[in-house]
Design an enzyme around this catalytic site. Sequence first.
Site, PDB file in Angstrom:
ATOM      1  N   ASP A   1     -21.559 -33.689  48.760  1.00 48.45           N
ATOM      2  CA  ASP A   1     -21.168 -32.314  48.472  1.00 48.45           C
ATOM      3  C   ASP A   1     -22.150 -31.653  47.522  1.00 48.45           C
ATOM      4  O   ASP A   1     -22.222 -30.430  47.454  1.00 48.45           O
ATOM      5  CB  ASP A   1     -19.761 -32.322  47.867  1.00 48.45           C
ATOM      6  CG  ASP A   1     -18.791 -32.902  48.876  1.00 48.45           C
ATOM      7  OD1 ASP A   1     -18.255 -32.147  49.685  1.00 48.45           O
ATOM      8  OD2 ASP A   1     -18.638 -34.149  48.906  1.00 48.45           O
TER       9      ASP A   1
ATOM     10  N   ARG B   1     -13.507 -23.601  45.541  1.00 47.98           N
ATOM     11  CA  ARG B   1     -13.607 -25.057  45.316  1.00 47.98           C
ATOM     12  C   ARG B   1     -14.863 -25.311  44.478  1.00 47.98           C
ATOM     13  O   ARG B   1     -15.889 -24.674  44.707  1.00 47.98           O
ATOM     14  CB  ARG B   1     -13.685 -25.822  46.647  1.00 47.98           C
ATOM     15  CG  ARG B   1     -12.362 -25.760  47.425  1.00 47.98           C
ATOM     16  CD  ARG B   1     -12.313 -26.761  48.550  1.00 47.98           C
ATOM     17  NE  ARG B   1     -12.253 -28.124  48.077  1.00 47.98           N
ATOM     18  CZ  ARG B   1     -12.396 -29.185  48.879  1.00 47.98           C
ATOM     19  NH1 ARG B   1     -12.606 -29.019  50.176  1.00 47.98           N
ATOM     20  NH2 ARG B   1     -12.318 -30.405  48.399  1.00 47.98           N
TER      21      ARG B   1
ATOM     22  N   GLN C   1      -9.480 -37.992  55.366  1.00 50.16           N
ATOM     23  CA  GLN C   1     -10.459 -37.321  56.239  1.00 50.16           C
ATOM     24  C   GLN C   1     -11.126 -38.303  57.192  1.00 50.16           C
ATOM     25  O   GLN C   1     -11.574 -37.924  58.260  1.00 50.16           O
ATOM     26  CB  GLN C   1     -11.540 -36.627  55.395  1.00 50.16           C
ATOM     27  CG  GLN C   1     -11.071 -35.412  54.624  1.00 50.16           C
ATOM     28  CD  GLN C   1     -10.665 -35.756  53.216  1.00 50.16           C
ATOM     29  OE1 GLN C   1     -10.172 -36.866  52.945  1.00 50.16           O
ATOM     30  NE2 GLN C   1     -10.869 -34.838  52.290  1.00 50.16           N
TER      31      GLN C   1
ATOM     32  N   ARG D   1     -13.244 -27.575  55.479  1.00 49.57           N
ATOM     33  CA  ARG D   1     -13.668 -28.419  54.364  1.00 49.57           C
ATOM     34  C   ARG D   1     -14.986 -29.077  54.732  1.00 49.57           C
ATOM     35  O   ARG D   1     -15.465 -28.945  55.867  1.00 49.57           O
ATOM     36  CB  ARG D   1     -12.582 -29.456  54.049  1.00 49.57           C
ATOM     37  CG  ARG D   1     -11.939 -29.989  55.328  1.00 49.57           C
ATOM     38  CD  ARG D   1     -11.547 -31.386  55.239  1.00 49.57           C
ATOM     39  NE  ARG D   1     -12.683 -32.206  54.895  1.00 49.57           N
ATOM     40  CZ  ARG D   1     -13.652 -32.528  55.740  1.00 49.57           C
ATOM     41  NH1 ARG D   1     -13.649 -32.091  56.976  1.00 49.57           N
ATOM     42  NH2 ARG D   1     -14.648 -33.278  55.346  1.00 49.57           N
ATOM     43  N   GLY D   2     -15.583 -29.776  53.766  1.00 46.59           N
ATOM     44  CA  GLY D   2     -16.898 -30.366  54.016  1.00 46.59           C
ATOM     45  C   GLY D   2     -17.974 -29.384  53.574  1.00 46.59           C
ATOM     46  O   GLY D   2     -17.891 -28.176  53.852  1.00 46.59           O
ATOM     47  N   ALA D   3     -19.007 -29.925  52.916  1.00 45.03           N
ATOM     48  CA  ALA D   3     -19.982 -29.070  52.236  1.00 45.03           C
ATOM     49  C   ALA D   3     -20.600 -27.988  53.137  1.00 45.03           C
ATOM     50  O   ALA D   3     -20.592 -26.799  52.801  1.00 45.03           O
ATOM     51  CB  ALA D   3     -21.075 -29.952  51.637  1.00 45.03           C
TER      52      ALA D   3
ATOM     53  N   ASN E   1     -19.986 -37.254  46.092  1.00 42.50           N
ATOM     54  CA  ASN E   1     -19.350 -37.298  47.413  1.00 42.50           C
ATOM     55  C   ASN E   1     -17.876 -37.662  47.212  1.00 42.50           C
ATOM     56  O   ASN E   1     -17.424 -37.936  46.091  1.00 42.50           O
ATOM     57  CB  ASN E   1     -20.058 -38.307  48.320  1.00 42.50           C
ATOM     58  CG  ASN E   1     -19.664 -38.144  49.777  1.00 42.50           C
ATOM     59  OD1 ASN E   1     -19.654 -37.027  50.287  1.00 42.50           O
ATOM     60  ND2 ASN E   1     -19.328 -39.226  50.452  1.00 42.50           N
ATOM     61  N   LYS E   2     -17.146 -37.666  48.310  1.00 51.55           N
ATOM     62  CA  LYS E   2     -15.702 -37.926  48.263  1.00 51.55           C
ATOM     63  C   LYS E   2     -15.384 -39.183  47.447  1.00 51.55           C
ATOM     64  O   LYS E   2     -16.112 -40.180  47.502  1.00 51.55           O
ATOM     65  CB  LYS E   2     -15.200 -38.058  49.704  1.00 51.55           C
ATOM     66  CG  LYS E   2     -13.732 -38.290  49.879  1.00 51.55           C
ATOM     67  CD  LYS E   2     -12.855 -37.265  49.185  1.00 51.55           C
ATOM     68  CE  LYS E   2     -13.133 -35.840  49.611  1.00 51.55           C
ATOM     69  NZ  LYS E   2     -12.420 -34.852  48.763  1.00 51.55           N
TER      70      LYS E   2
HETATM   71  O1  MRU Z   1     -12.748 -32.514  50.026  1.00 46.25           O
HETATM   72  P1  MRU Z   1     -13.513 -32.398  51.295  1.00 46.25           P
HETATM   73  O2  MRU Z   1     -12.839 -32.909  52.503  1.00 46.25           O
HETATM   74  O3  MRU Z   1     -14.111 -31.017  51.483  1.00 46.25           O
HETATM   75  O4  MRU Z   1     -14.680 -33.402  51.013  1.00 46.25           O
HETATM   76  C1  MRU Z   1     -15.936 -33.181  51.272  1.00 46.25           C
HETATM   77  C2  MRU Z   1     -16.407 -34.107  52.252  1.00 46.25           C
HETATM   78  O5  MRU Z   1     -16.214 -33.887  53.428  1.00 46.25           O
HETATM   79  C3  MRU Z   1     -17.069 -35.306  51.838  1.00 46.25           C
HETATM   80  O6  MRU Z   1     -17.223 -35.532  50.546  1.00 46.25           O
HETATM   81  C4  MRU Z   1     -18.204 -35.625  52.744  1.00 46.25           C
HETATM   82  O7  MRU Z   1     -18.381 -36.977  52.764  1.00 46.25           O
HETATM   83  C5  MRU Z   1     -19.487 -34.934  52.387  1.00 46.25           C
HETATM   84  S1  MRU Z   1     -19.538 -33.257  52.653  1.00 46.25           S
HETATM   85  C6  MRU Z   1     -19.417 -33.096  54.304  1.00 46.25           C
END
Ligand code: MRU
Length: 373
Positions: free
Chosen positions: A253, A99, A212, A54-56, A263-264
């Site tokens: 993201d 996603r 996370q 996960r994470g962009a 973002n999250k």
């Molecule tokens: O849903 P996730 O865990 O894939 O969320 C993305 C993220 O990790 C965050 O939004 C993060 O702060 C930015 S992208 C690394």
Amino acid sequence: MKVGDQYFRTIWLKAGDECFVQLIDQRFLPHHFVIENVSTVEQMVTAIREMHVRGAGLIGASAGYGMYLAALQAADTAATTGDFDRDLAEAAAQLKAARPTAVNLSWAVECQLKSIAAGKTPREKVALALHTARLIADEDAEHCRMIGQHGLDLIQRIARKKAGKRVNVLTHCNAGWLAFVDYGSATAPIYAAHDSGLPVHVWVAETRPRNQGSKLTAWELGEHGVPHTVIADSAGGHLMQHGEVDLVIVGTDRTTYTGDVANKIGTYLKALAAKDNNVPFYVALPSSSFDWKMEDGLKEIPIEERGTEEVKHADGWLEGRQVEVRITPERSPAANYGFDVTPRHLVTGLITERGVCEANEKSIFSLFPEHAP
Ligand code: MRU
């Protein structure tokens, strides 16, 4: 990055067998360090959708390797009955649909489609796919390393003003080396500051519902020896009101070319609190997280809605195993919005691989003129 006494990349090819991609299955962290072998594009789609990765940035790198696995599979079937290009197009569509919010996913798939198209035979196409997958991952790592250097300047300036007192950074979710390749975006300046001997301390917002922050960011920082404290998501505003936060750094993201930041979920509330308390609010991102086509983040960025069980349940470690418990009344409905959009006027600056810019079209294009209209 170092885990125990071993070094790991965030995603890599298995030594001695390039038909396998290896990745850290993040669902078991911080309790258990599990490496998953992925050998088909279908498995990679599952790994992205179910958040093993996960994470962009990591989603982009995983999609890059997913396209390489798809090319291997397509070359195999092309040798008998299949149609390489059709199979590859199907795999690309599956990956893109895994996603919706992180733009790095479609960016990486498009990079691969463009590069693979230059190959004349299936064999050449597979070689190009492998080269591009490595390039996407290596570029992500290098860009995050540069983000670290530019963000370090900001932390150094604050440290000078505080004359040796600790610099408190607040972050949300996990935008660390688990979410990118090797450095992280929001954490890169923190690691650079810590490694250069600055007294930096991180407030880690837990980031419900999947935690996370408390699971991944806290684990990463702990492994690296960075002082940190886990807080409830709602504690950020209180800390800012009491002068306990010097700056906020979060990841993203997807950020529009006009500076709106997805973002999250929960990031927007932190940005509001930061504005009210004059705390600088920075967003760290490699250029692969810009959406060069989107103008209005609130109207246009697709916000992922995930299963409600993530809100109704929590998991943790009990007597040597991971257990899940329900924390809401059984019949209460729940909703699970994965992301929110922080409008550009709440963002102090964007930390990119090319330097820091303001969150507006003019400033962003001055760093990335090749994307200007
Ligand atoms: O849903 P996730 O865990 O894939 O969320 C993305 C993220 O990790 C965050 O939004 C993060 O702060 C930015 S992208 C690394």
